[in-house]
Design a protein around this motif. Sequence first.
Motif, PDB file in Angstrom:
ATOM      1  N   UNK A  80       0.771  -1.234   0.000  1.00  0.00           N
ATOM      2  CA  UNK A  80       0.000   0.000   0.000  1.00  0.00           C
ATOM      3  C   UNK A  80       0.802   1.283   0.000  1.00  0.00           C
ATOM      4  N   UNK A  81       2.106   1.195   0.214  1.00  0.00           N
ATOM      5  CA  UNK A  81       2.925   2.398   0.285  1.00  0.00           C
ATOM      6  C   UNK A  81       3.444   2.814  -1.086  1.00  0.00           C
ATOM      7  N   UNK A  82       3.776   1.837  -1.918  1.00  0.00           N
ATOM      8  CA  UNK A  82       4.431   2.105  -3.195  1.00  0.00           C
ATOM      9  C   UNK A  82       3.482   1.813  -4.354  1.00  0.00           C
ATOM     10  N   UNK A  83       3.718   2.476  -5.474  1.00  0.00           N
ATOM     11  CA  UNK A  83       2.877   2.273  -6.638  1.00  0.00           C
ATOM     12  C   UNK A  83       3.186   0.960  -7.347  1.00  0.00           C
ATOM     13  N   UNK A  84       4.485   0.645  -7.522  1.00  0.00           N
ATOM     14  CA  UNK A  84       4.818  -0.584  -8.228  1.00  0.00           C
ATOM     15  C   UNK A  84       5.895  -1.390  -7.535  1.00  0.00           C
ATOM     16  N   UNK A 160      11.406   3.429  -6.211  1.00  0.00           N
ATOM     17  CA  UNK A 160      12.483   2.751  -6.946  1.00  0.00           C
ATOM     18  C   UNK A 160      12.017   2.506  -8.380  1.00  0.00           C
ATOM     19  N   UNK A 161      12.786   2.956  -9.400  1.00  0.00           N
ATOM     20  CA  UNK A 161      12.349   2.798 -10.796  1.00  0.00           C
ATOM     21  C   UNK A 161      12.470   1.373 -11.318  1.00  0.00           C
TER      22      UNK A 161
END
Length: 340
Positions: A80-84, A160-161
């Motif tokens: 729930x914190x990061x998009x991917x 992170x990408x």
Amino acid sequence: MRSLLLLLLLYLSLQRSLSSPSPAPTGKNLRGAYAVEDILRRAESLRAPPSVQVAAAQGVLRRLLPNHTSSFLLKVTPKGLCQRFSCFRIDNVVNLSPNGPEIVIEGSTAVEVSFGLHWYLKYLCGAHISWDKTGGVQVATVPSPGSLPRIEGQGLKIERPVPWNYYQNVVTSSYSFVWWDWKRWEKEIDWMALQGVNLPLAFTGQEAIWQKVFKNFNVENKDLGSFFGGPAFLAWARMGNLHGWGGPLSQNWLDQQLSLQKLILPRMIELGMTPVLPAFSGNVPAIFRKMFSTANITKLSNWNTVNGDPRWCCTYLLDPSDPLFFELGRAFIKKQIKGC
């Protein structure tokens, strides 16, 4: 042992991806992308619980800034914190209290939390954290507890990408790491976490496991003594360039390296890292030619550094299509997972 055999997971995921129906490979709907997502899900299911990761991140903070252990509130939020992929978020503690936390750092893993800590110290406190020969740990510029710089605006979040940040190579494992004790390894793992490394190589102690595996195939110690390279040349022996050079390895050394690996792997996993463990490359002791006469074993050519000397030259490679290759590789992975 909860170690993650990433290469094995990658193989299984790719096999699953290529053997099952998939949507048309347009845009992001590529089979390779599905395989990566599958690996990430599997890795997440094997990670240490958030409470364990928080404790590990607090350990990094304590060893780095022992006077600031109460200055930061560290949180691990896997979902729930990061998009991917992975990320960290830094914000101010709203209700400050005397001797209480001033800055909250939240991340999807303990690595992200530690990476966030390093980001804060580097860009807001002017600190420098690197290897000893490139400056070492310089944290004198970090203000005293109670005076840490505040985060402007609504906080900071960095995603992170890419999913993994890989570190190390097989040569460094024998040129440098082989001389380290746990104190030095602990320092390096802390450095990894602070730099955001989440995919480190973990090759320590594999000769002790190979010794056990080969003994199960009735290989005697004298044959292993001329097979393993010495400590400084493990990489070349593992890659099949030479055998026996700088050896033999003592039983005490083999046992010590395996014990060290049993400290290294748990710490990496506690921090939410995915350690990359070794697998079978096909190199076998010379005695295998006699013991398994029908196996497809090739004698490799001379590596010029050893000048054709039979004491060190011309190792033997088992063909990956040979049934014995699968048998040995499976035995090694099983023994590695079991932890001996």
